[in-house]
Motif scaffolding. Structure first.
Motif, PDB file in Angstrom:
ATOM      1  N   LEU A 249     -85.983 -61.050  44.653  1.00 19.20           N
ATOM      2  CA  LEU A 249     -86.594 -60.208  45.727  1.00 19.20           C
ATOM      3  C   LEU A 249     -88.060 -60.178  45.263  1.00 19.20           C
ATOM      4  CD1 LEU A 249     -84.244 -57.127  46.223  1.00 19.20           C
ATOM      5  CD2 LEU A 249     -84.470 -59.371  47.785  1.00 19.20           C
ATOM      6  N   SER A 250     -88.504 -60.308  44.091  1.00 16.80           N
ATOM      7  CA  SER A 250     -89.690 -60.353  43.635  1.00 16.80           C
ATOM      8  C   SER A 250     -90.327 -61.520  44.041  1.00 16.80           C
ATOM      9  CB  SER A 250     -89.890 -60.349  42.039  1.00 16.80           C
ATOM     10  OG  SER A 250     -91.007 -60.455  41.332  1.00 16.80           O
ATOM     11  N   ALA A 251     -89.664 -62.734  43.837  1.00 14.22           N
ATOM     12  CA  ALA A 251     -90.283 -63.990  44.436  1.00 14.22           C
ATOM     13  C   ALA A 251     -90.543 -63.919  45.805  1.00 14.22           C
ATOM     14  CB  ALA A 251     -89.325 -65.016  44.137  1.00 14.22           C
TER      15      ALA A 251
ATOM     16  N   HIS B 268     -88.601 -59.729  56.481  1.00 19.61           N
ATOM     17  CA  HIS B 268     -87.472 -60.853  56.602  1.00 19.61           C
ATOM     18  C   HIS B 268     -87.441 -61.837  57.676  1.00 19.61           C
ATOM     19  CE1 HIS B 268     -86.394 -57.575  59.500  1.00 19.61           C
ATOM     20  NE2 HIS B 268     -85.577 -58.246  60.272  1.00 19.61           N
ATOM     21  N   ARG B 269     -88.256 -61.404  58.721  1.00 19.75           N
ATOM     22  CA  ARG B 269     -88.669 -62.476  59.654  1.00 19.75           C
ATOM     23  C   ARG B 269     -89.712 -63.283  59.235  1.00 19.75           C
ATOM     24  NH1 ARG B 269     -84.015 -62.550  61.722  1.00 19.75           N
ATOM     25  NH2 ARG B 269     -83.529 -60.477  63.224  1.00 19.75           N
ATOM     26  N   GLN B 270     -90.806 -62.915  58.392  1.00 22.73           N
ATOM     27  CA  GLN B 270     -91.782 -63.829  57.925  1.00 22.73           C
ATOM     28  C   GLN B 270     -91.054 -64.805  57.022  1.00 22.73           C
ATOM     29  OE1 GLN B 270     -94.214 -60.914  55.872  1.00 22.73           O
ATOM     30  NE2 GLN B 270     -95.716 -60.589  57.741  1.00 22.73           N
ATOM     31  N   HIS B 271     -90.162 -64.243  56.391  1.00 16.70           N
ATOM     32  CA  HIS B 271     -89.434 -65.175  55.172  1.00 16.70           C
ATOM     33  C   HIS B 271     -88.637 -66.161  55.909  1.00 16.70           C
ATOM     34  CE1 HIS B 271     -86.104 -66.391  52.450  1.00 16.70           C
ATOM     35  NE2 HIS B 271     -87.289 -66.199  51.426  1.00 16.70           N
ATOM     36  N   GLN B 272     -87.920 -65.817  57.011  1.00 14.84           N
ATOM     37  CA  GLN B 272     -87.224 -66.887  57.813  1.00 14.84           C
ATOM     38  C   GLN B 272     -87.891 -67.716  58.356  1.00 14.84           C
ATOM     39  OE1 GLN B 272     -84.974 -64.818  60.878  1.00 14.84           O
ATOM     40  NE2 GLN B 272     -84.277 -66.744  61.949  1.00 14.84           N
ATOM     41  N   LEU B 273     -88.963 -67.637  58.879  1.00 13.35           N
ATOM     42  CA  LEU B 273     -90.042 -68.686  59.329  1.00 13.35           C
ATOM     43  C   LEU B 273     -90.348 -69.615  58.227  1.00 13.35           C
ATOM     44  CD1 LEU B 273     -91.379 -69.700  61.916  1.00 13.35           C
ATOM     45  CD2 LEU B 273     -93.259 -68.622  61.304  1.00 13.35           C
TER      46      LEU B 273
ATOM     47  N   ALA C 191     -83.353 -58.108  55.168  1.00 12.71           N
ATOM     48  CA  ALA C 191     -83.767 -56.758  55.664  1.00 12.71           C
ATOM     49  C   ALA C 191     -83.284 -55.604  55.241  1.00 12.71           C
ATOM     50  CB  ALA C 191     -83.470 -56.986  57.060  1.00 12.71           C
ATOM     51  N   ASP C 192     -82.085 -55.818  54.503  1.00 12.34           N
ATOM     52  CA  ASP C 192     -81.362 -54.551  53.819  1.00 12.34           C
ATOM     53  C   ASP C 192     -81.691 -54.542  52.365  1.00 12.34           C
ATOM     54  OD1 ASP C 192     -79.957 -54.013  56.071  1.00 12.34           O
ATOM     55  OD2 ASP C 192     -78.295 -55.226  55.740  1.00 12.34           O
ATOM     56  N   ALA C 193     -82.147 -55.736  51.738  1.00 11.90           N
ATOM     57  CA  ALA C 193     -82.062 -56.029  50.260  1.00 11.90           C
ATOM     58  C   ALA C 193     -83.652 -55.658  49.820  1.00 11.90           C
ATOM     59  CB  ALA C 193     -81.669 -57.166  49.762  1.00 11.90           C
ATOM     60  N   LEU C 194     -84.593 -55.821  50.718  1.00 16.39           N
ATOM     61  CA  LEU C 194     -86.210 -55.829  50.199  1.00 16.39           C
ATOM     62  C   LEU C 194     -86.472 -54.228  50.378  1.00 16.39           C
ATOM     63  CD1 LEU C 194     -87.972 -58.608  52.023  1.00 16.39           C
ATOM     64  CD2 LEU C 194     -87.840 -58.346  49.834  1.00 16.39           C
ATOM     65  N   PRO C 195     -87.092 -53.778  49.267  1.00 19.73           N
ATOM     66  CA  PRO C 195     -87.483 -52.306  49.326  1.00 19.73           C
ATOM     67  C   PRO C 195     -88.362 -52.071  50.751  1.00 19.73           C
ATOM     68  CG  PRO C 195     -87.907 -53.387  47.207  1.00 19.73           C
ATOM     69  CD  PRO C 195     -87.845 -54.450  48.192  1.00 19.73           C
ATOM     70  N   PRO C 196     -88.130 -50.720  51.285  1.00 21.41           N
ATOM     71  CA  PRO C 196     -88.810 -50.534  52.595  1.00 21.41           C
ATOM     72  C   PRO C 196     -90.423 -50.491  52.336  1.00 21.41           C
ATOM     73  CG  PRO C 196     -87.924 -48.501  51.582  1.00 21.41           C
ATOM     74  CD  PRO C 196     -87.340 -49.526  50.843  1.00 21.41           C
ATOM     75  N   GLN C 197     -91.147 -50.942  53.499  1.00 24.36           N
ATOM     76  CA  GLN C 197     -92.635 -50.987  53.161  1.00 24.36           C
ATOM     77  C   GLN C 197     -93.208 -49.535  53.423  1.00 24.36           C
ATOM     78  OE1 GLN C 197     -93.087 -54.002  56.326  1.00 24.36           O
ATOM     79  NE2 GLN C 197     -94.475 -54.964  55.221  1.00 24.36           N
ATOM     80  N   VAL C 198     -94.201 -49.377  52.635  1.00 21.66           N
ATOM     81  CA  VAL C 198     -94.779 -47.879  52.640  1.00 21.66           C
ATOM     82  C   VAL C 198     -96.259 -48.067  53.525  1.00 21.66           C
ATOM     83  CG1 VAL C 198     -93.656 -47.332  50.456  1.00 21.66           C
ATOM     84  CG2 VAL C 198     -96.044 -48.395  50.548  1.00 21.66           C
ATOM     85  N   ASP C 199     -96.562 -46.653  53.892  1.00 19.79           N
ATOM     86  CA  ASP C 199     -97.836 -46.747  54.356  1.00 19.79           C
ATOM     87  C   ASP C 199     -98.705 -45.672  53.718  1.00 19.79           C
ATOM     88  OD1 ASP C 199     -96.687 -44.162  55.024  1.00 19.79           O
ATOM     89  OD2 ASP C 199     -96.805 -44.270  57.048  1.00 19.79           O
ATOM     90  N   ARG C 200     -98.350 -45.200  52.458  1.00 19.21           N
ATOM     91  CA  ARG C 200     -99.144 -44.443  51.628  1.00 19.21           C
ATOM     92  C   ARG C 200     -99.855 -45.192  50.599  1.00 19.21           C
ATOM     93  NH1 ARG C 200     -99.598 -40.097  54.441  1.00 19.21           N
ATOM     94  NH2 ARG C 200     -99.577 -38.803  52.460  1.00 19.21           N
ATOM     95  N   ILE C 201    -100.809 -44.503  50.133  1.00 18.40           N
ATOM     96  CA  ILE C 201    -101.784 -45.452  48.903  1.00 18.40           C
ATOM     97  C   ILE C 201    -102.296 -44.249  48.277  1.00 18.40           C
ATOM     98  CG2 ILE C 201    -102.387 -47.429  50.242  1.00 18.40           C
ATOM     99  CD1 ILE C 201    -105.080 -46.134  50.939  1.00 18.40           C
ATOM    100  N   HIS C 202    -102.559 -44.599  46.837  1.00 18.98           N
ATOM    101  CA  HIS C 202    -103.098 -43.614  45.913  1.00 18.98           C
ATOM    102  C   HIS C 202    -104.461 -43.761  45.997  1.00 18.98           C
ATOM    103  CE1 HIS C 202    -103.418 -40.842  42.846  1.00 18.98           C
ATOM    104  NE2 HIS C 202    -103.653 -41.638  41.598  1.00 18.98           N
ATOM    105  N   VAL C 203    -105.458 -43.211  46.279  1.00 23.26           N
ATOM    106  CA  VAL C 203    -106.780 -43.216  46.382  1.00 23.26           C
ATOM    107  C   VAL C 203    -107.245 -42.494  45.112  1.00 23.26           C
ATOM    108  CG1 VAL C 203    -109.134 -43.068  47.339  1.00 23.26           C
ATOM    109  CG2 VAL C 203    -107.032 -43.387  48.952  1.00 23.26           C
TER     110      VAL C 203
END
Length: 736
Positions: free
Chosen positions: A157-159, A250-255, A407-419
């Motif tokens: 998953l890291s790769a 997961h679609r990016q990886h699929q292509l 799609a199930d294994a990758l950690p969910p994407q986030v929309d938060r940042i630490h400024v």
């Protein structure tokens, strides 16, 4: 033990003696023998004992079967138990590589009989330079050492996350400035170095980093994300690349995996022809390699087969690729390469140098990890019974299955940042595409990878303002995505950038500009260069121009004025048609079929190939019928020296071979010192019949010692229209 090596005539008799079922089995197992269909048993024998056909057949044999065949060809006794040996001998008989000396009349098991081999087989096997040891019919198995499943999962998953981030960085670099091509084709070292600097931030990138950029560029081209603009002679982004950026991971990886599986390209990790050569250019025509898709499928299928033999994830390989040299013999070791070598020793001897970088590519895609097959790789591999090279299970189904897993294994994407107060923003996970795009517009990416760090500077903020962002929009973006209150130092920097940004706002209505200062409006309207562009007053504050906004911005820049686009996010919005198009693309982003390539972008024209598995049964049936027809029977009888040995001239010509088999028969006749009858056409188109003993074949010419008179002739092979073997008689002249 074999009593003899079969010459061409004897081989034709053995083939003609087979019943229809055995003959059909031979043709199905060796599909090259029916493309095109032979006209008689002489032609079939010529093709069956030709070097090319034998090499093609031997390439599909495992080491145990080859060892048995080598023992028979060398006339050494076999000491294996009958229960293990009989299936191997039966397979070799079916392939037409050995023939029982009793013509199959004996009911004895194969292990108790003696066999003969085609006369050319020992020479072909010697030319393969295989190290055949004592026959061992059991294949190597996976190591008993197991790798923790959590380690394999996390590494894979890291790769995947790292690869997607690096491809995104490369696409950003190419969007800013497409890659120039060399006059000889491909992207050279200078451009690869530039892209590496932009992608990684390293001012003096190492060769290994440049090679990595080259491979990413190859991968992007294989997936259809970049293409060559022939007019500009540059590699630029495709519409698919812009859709890919907004797609789920997961679609990016699929292509990417779809393009990798299909690409007929050598790995860029390989260097030039000399071990100390520098990295070769990317995207060059020289890197085409037609067997690359089959090799990738074989690596995955072999790893899946080994993994299925163990209860846990077994250690399959050890990879040690040097950064500054070509991979050596020890670059890839372990059960994976051992099993592949056992399964296909002829093939692996030829392609062994390609396998280490190919396995490394699979690691980068998350299909291999920690020395074994990952869960994603196992789902992608052809399943048992579906074939390795072609795979009866559609690739689209396997790719969709792998994508669903990610799609199930990758950690969910986030929309938060630490400024932070040091003017940096640190992501707390893999960023959602829209948040990442916003940060790239107003900040500099300071670290790479799946969880990057961004730094805000005056220049980056001014760049964002020039792209259409306002101070209010930037503040709103930071406030909505920051985990804490936006630091005052960053708010001050944003306000200062907006205050010190000096220019006019332009739009694309033909084009227009907004200027509230009456004196400055008058100066702009009175400038000769702007009057030439059709600048005129529309309202008290708005001026319009005949040219587009980009050309107007260049003209204003030449006067020392900065410009700002009015087409900022949300004002004015896109047209309804554009919004519908965006919605359609978002729907496609979720469709698995949209992310599986039907063919590689490198495959511009279809290539006709013969299946390595088996021939079409209907074609085999028609070929067997043709061989049993009158022409084939007469040829077999003539070769056998029976009562039909002397027949009319037109019947004798029916037993001759023509076309692509002429060279093979001449080569066999030279090797066995067998006289031939041939028909040639001279420069005026007249036909002549000759007979004699061929003594040499070289450079498209055959030297023929005539049977009558003892004279010698040198004939051009391409003028010979038909050839057939003669019996060893003093009267070699054939009637016409």
């Amino acid at each position: 033990m074999p009593d003899a090596q079969l010459g061409l005539a004897a081989l034709a008799r053995r083939l003609a003696a087979r019943d229809d079922a055995d003959l059909a089995s031979l043709l199905q197992a060796r599909p090259d023998l029916v493309h095109p269909a032979p006209g008689d048993f002489t032609g079939l024998a010529v093709r069956a004992q030709s070097d090319m056909s034998l090499r093609h057949c031997l390439q599909r044999l495992d080491a145990g079967t080859l060892s048995v065949l080598g023992t028979l060809a060398a006339r050494r006794p076999l000491t294996l138990p009958a229960e293990a040996l009989d299936p191997v001998l039966e397979r070799l008989q079916r392939l037409g590589l050995i023939f029982p000396d009793d013509d199959g009349a004996s009911p004895a098991p194969p292990s108790s009989r003696s066999f003969s081999v085609p006369g050319s087989l020992p020479g072909v096997m010697a030319g393969l330079h295989l190290e055949l040891t004592s026959p061992v019919l059991e294949p190597p198995r996976a190591s008993s050492a197991a790798i923790p499943a959590s380690l394999v999962r996390n590494a894979a998953l890291s790769a995947v996350a790292e690869l997607l981030a690096e491809v995104g960085d490369l696409l950003s670099a190419l969007e800013a400035e497409p890659a120039a091509t060399l006059r000889t084709g491909g992207v050279g070292m200078r451009e690869l170095r530039r892209l590496t600097t932009v992608r990684s931030g390293a001012q003096r990138p190492a060769d290994a980093d440049i090679g990595e950029t080259g491979w990413l560029l190859e991968l992007a081209a294989a997936a259809g994300l970049v293409e060559l603009d022939v007019d500009a002679d540059r590699w630029r982004l495709t519409p698919t690349a812009r859709r890919w950026r907004r797609a789920p991971r997961h679609r990016q990886h699929q292509l990417l995996v779809s393009g990798w599986l299909l690409a007929p390209r050598s790995p860029l990790l390989l260097r030039g022809p000399h071990p100390t050569a520098r990295l070769a250019p990317a995207l060059t025509p020289e890197r085409q390699r037609g067997d690359a898709p089959a090799l990738r499928a074989r690596v995955l299928a072999t790893a899946a087969e080994l993994a299925a033999q163990a209860p846990a994830a077994p250690a399959l390989y050890t990879l040690a690729l040097p950064d500054d040299d070509e991979p050596g013999p020890q670059a890839l070791t372990g059960a994976l390469i051992d099993r592949m070598t056992w399964d296909r020793p002829v093939l692996i001897t030829r392609v062994r140098g390609v396998l280490p970088p190919l396995v490394r590519e699979a690691e980068r895609l998350g299909l291999f990890a920690a020395g074994t097959l990952s869960e994603a790789g196992g789902l992608l591999a052809p399943q048992e019974g579906t074939g390795i090279a072609a795979g009866e299970e559609p690739a689209a189904r396997r790719l969709a299955r792998t994508a669903e897993h990610l799609a199930d294994a990758l950690p969910p994407q986030v929309d938060r940042i630490h400024v932070q107060s040091d003017l940096t923003a640190v992501a707390v996970g893999a960023l959602a595409p829209e948040v990442a795009a916003g940060l790239e517009a107003i900040a500099e990416k300071e670290t790479r990878g799946g969880v990057p760090t961004f730094r805000f500077t005056a220049d980056s903020l001014r760049r964002g303002i020039s792209a259409g962002w306002t101070a209010e929009r930037i503040q709103q973006f930071l406030t909505s995505h920051s985990l804490s209150e936006v630091p005052s130092s960053l708010s001050t920097l944003v306000d200062d950038a907006a205050r010190t940004w000096y220019g006019v706002t332009i739009g694309s209505a033909g084009s227009w500009l907004l200027e509230r200062d009456p004196q400055r409006r008058a100066e702009l309207l009175g400038h000769p260069a702007l009057r030439a562009l059709g600048l005129r007053e529309l309202t008290a504050e708005v001026l319009v121009c005949d040219v587009d906004a980009e050309r107007l911005a260049r003209a204003l820049g030449g006067l020392g004025l900065e410009t700002r686009s009015a087409d900022e996010p949300g004002a004015p919005g896109p047209s309804e048609q554009a919004r519908a198009s965006a919605r359609l693309e978002d729907d496609l982003a979720e469709a698995a079929e949209a992310w599986t390539l039907p063919q590689s972008p490198w495959q511009q024209t279809p290539v006709r190939t013969v299946s390595a598995q088996e021939a079409d049964p209907q074609l085999v049936s028609r070929t067997v019928t043709g061989l049993r027809s009158g022409a084939g029977s007469r040829a077999g009888a003539a070769l056998a020296g029976g009562p039909e040995d002397r027949v009319a001239g037109d019947e004798l010509e029916a037993g001759a071979v023509a076309g692509s088999d002429v060279m093979s028969l001449l080569r066999a006749a030279v090797r066995s010192r067998h006289p031939v009858w041939l028909r040639r056409v001279d420069a005026e188109g007249r036909e002549h019949v000759l007979s004699g003993l061929p003594t040499g074949l070289n450079a498209g010419r055959v030297r023929l010692r005539q049977l009558e008179g003892g004279g010698e002739s040198v004939l051009l092979v391409h003028r010979i229209t038909a050839v057939r073997l003669l019996e060893n008689t003093s009267d070699g002249e054939e009637p016409r």
